[in-house]
Motif scaffolding. Structure first.
Motif, mmCIF file in Angstrom:
data_model
loop_
_atom_site.group_PDB
_atom_site.id
_atom_site.type_symbol
_atom_site.label_atom_id
_atom_site.label_comp_id
_atom_site.label_asym_id
_atom_site.label_seq_id
_atom_site.Cartn_x
_atom_site.Cartn_y
_atom_site.Cartn_z
ATOM 1 N N ASN A 227 0.860 -1.169 0.000
ATOM 2 C CA ASN A 227 0.000 0.000 0.000
ATOM 3 C C ASN A 227 0.900 1.223 0.000
ATOM 4 O O ASN A 227 2.050 1.151 0.411
ATOM 5 C CB ASN A 227 -0.897 0.000 1.233
ATOM 6 N N GLY B 257 -5.011 0.791 -2.312
ATOM 7 C CA GLY B 257 -4.689 2.055 -1.655
ATOM 8 C C GLY B 257 -4.101 3.102 -2.587
ATOM 9 O O GLY B 257 -4.161 4.300 -2.300
ATOM 10 N N THR C 45 -6.658 6.114 -4.729
ATOM 11 C CA THR C 45 -7.406 7.057 -3.902
ATOM 12 C C THR C 45 -6.998 8.466 -4.296
ATOM 13 O O THR C 45 -5.909 8.669 -4.872
ATOM 14 C CB THR C 45 -7.095 6.850 -2.396
ATOM 15 N N PRO C 46 -7.815 9.455 -3.977
ATOM 16 C CA PRO C 46 -7.435 10.840 -4.296
ATOM 17 C C PRO C 46 -6.110 11.260 -3.652
ATOM 18 O O PRO C 46 -5.315 11.951 -4.293
ATOM 19 C CB PRO C 46 -8.601 11.662 -3.761
ATOM 20 N N ARG C 47 -5.846 10.841 -2.423
ATOM 21 C CA ARG C 47 -4.579 11.232 -1.764
ATOM 22 C C ARG C 47 -3.375 10.637 -2.478
ATOM 23 O O ARG C 47 -2.351 11.303 -2.648
ATOM 24 C CB ARG C 47 -4.603 10.828 -0.296
ATOM 25 N N GLU D 30 -3.254 9.714 -5.659
ATOM 26 C CA GLU D 30 -3.119 10.390 -6.950
ATOM 27 C C GLU D 30 -2.536 11.783 -6.788
ATOM 28 O O GLU D 30 -1.757 12.229 -7.632
ATOM 29 C CB GLU D 30 -4.462 10.432 -7.669
#
Length: 155
Positions: free
Chosen positions: A19, A48, A51-53, A55
């Motif tokens: 992750n 994991g 996710t937006p974070r 990316e």
């Protein structure tokens, strides 16, 4: 620094159980970027990373997320993150490394690659080398992208 300057691009793959951890990956990407500005892609295999974070982290360091086939995670078949380049990696489907791609799949890939025009470089890598399909699949994709050769029989 000289080694990175000679690269056209670089791709790192992550094991399925890796992750993203903001600190560890931020350090790696920051270290890479201090040494090189070549296009870098990451082929994550853990949910994991989608996710937006995650990316945001990839975008911050100008790292493309690989569009893999077959995708290991929903959404893993679409390129994302770094806007300056898009990277597709085809491993063979349904049998990874051994299957060739049928004409409809290659036509869909050509459509995706064409649609990415204006977003910088576009790379497609075929990794279905187990029975030697990577070269014929890449050649057919080239024909489809250039539109100068009619459909040929595949066998």
């Amino acid at each position: 620094m000289a080694w990175a300057g000679s690269l056209a691009a670089s791709c790192c793959s992550c094991r399925p159980d890796w992750n993203w951890t903001r600190v560890a990956h931020r350090r790696f990407f920051a270290m890479f970027r201090r040494r090189s500005d070549v296009p870098l892609a990451c082929e994550p295999r853990h949910p994991g990373w989608f996710t937006p974070r995650a990316e945001d982290l990839l975008r911050r360091y100008d790292v493309a997320r690989v569009a893999a086939d077959p995708p290991r995670v929903p959404g893993g078949d679409a390129p994302a993150a770094a806007p300056r380049w898009r990277y597709w990696r085809r491993h063979g489907s349904p049998r990874i490394y051994y299957s060739d791609y049928a004409e409809p799949a290659l036509r869909e890939l050509a459509t995706q690659v064409r649609a990415a025009t204006g977003r910088g470089q576009r790379w497609v890598v075929f990794d279905n080398t187990g029975h030697g399909f990577a070269i014929p699949d890449a050649a057919r994709l080239q024909e489809l992208l250039h539109g100068d050769v009619p459909k040929q029989a595949r066998g």
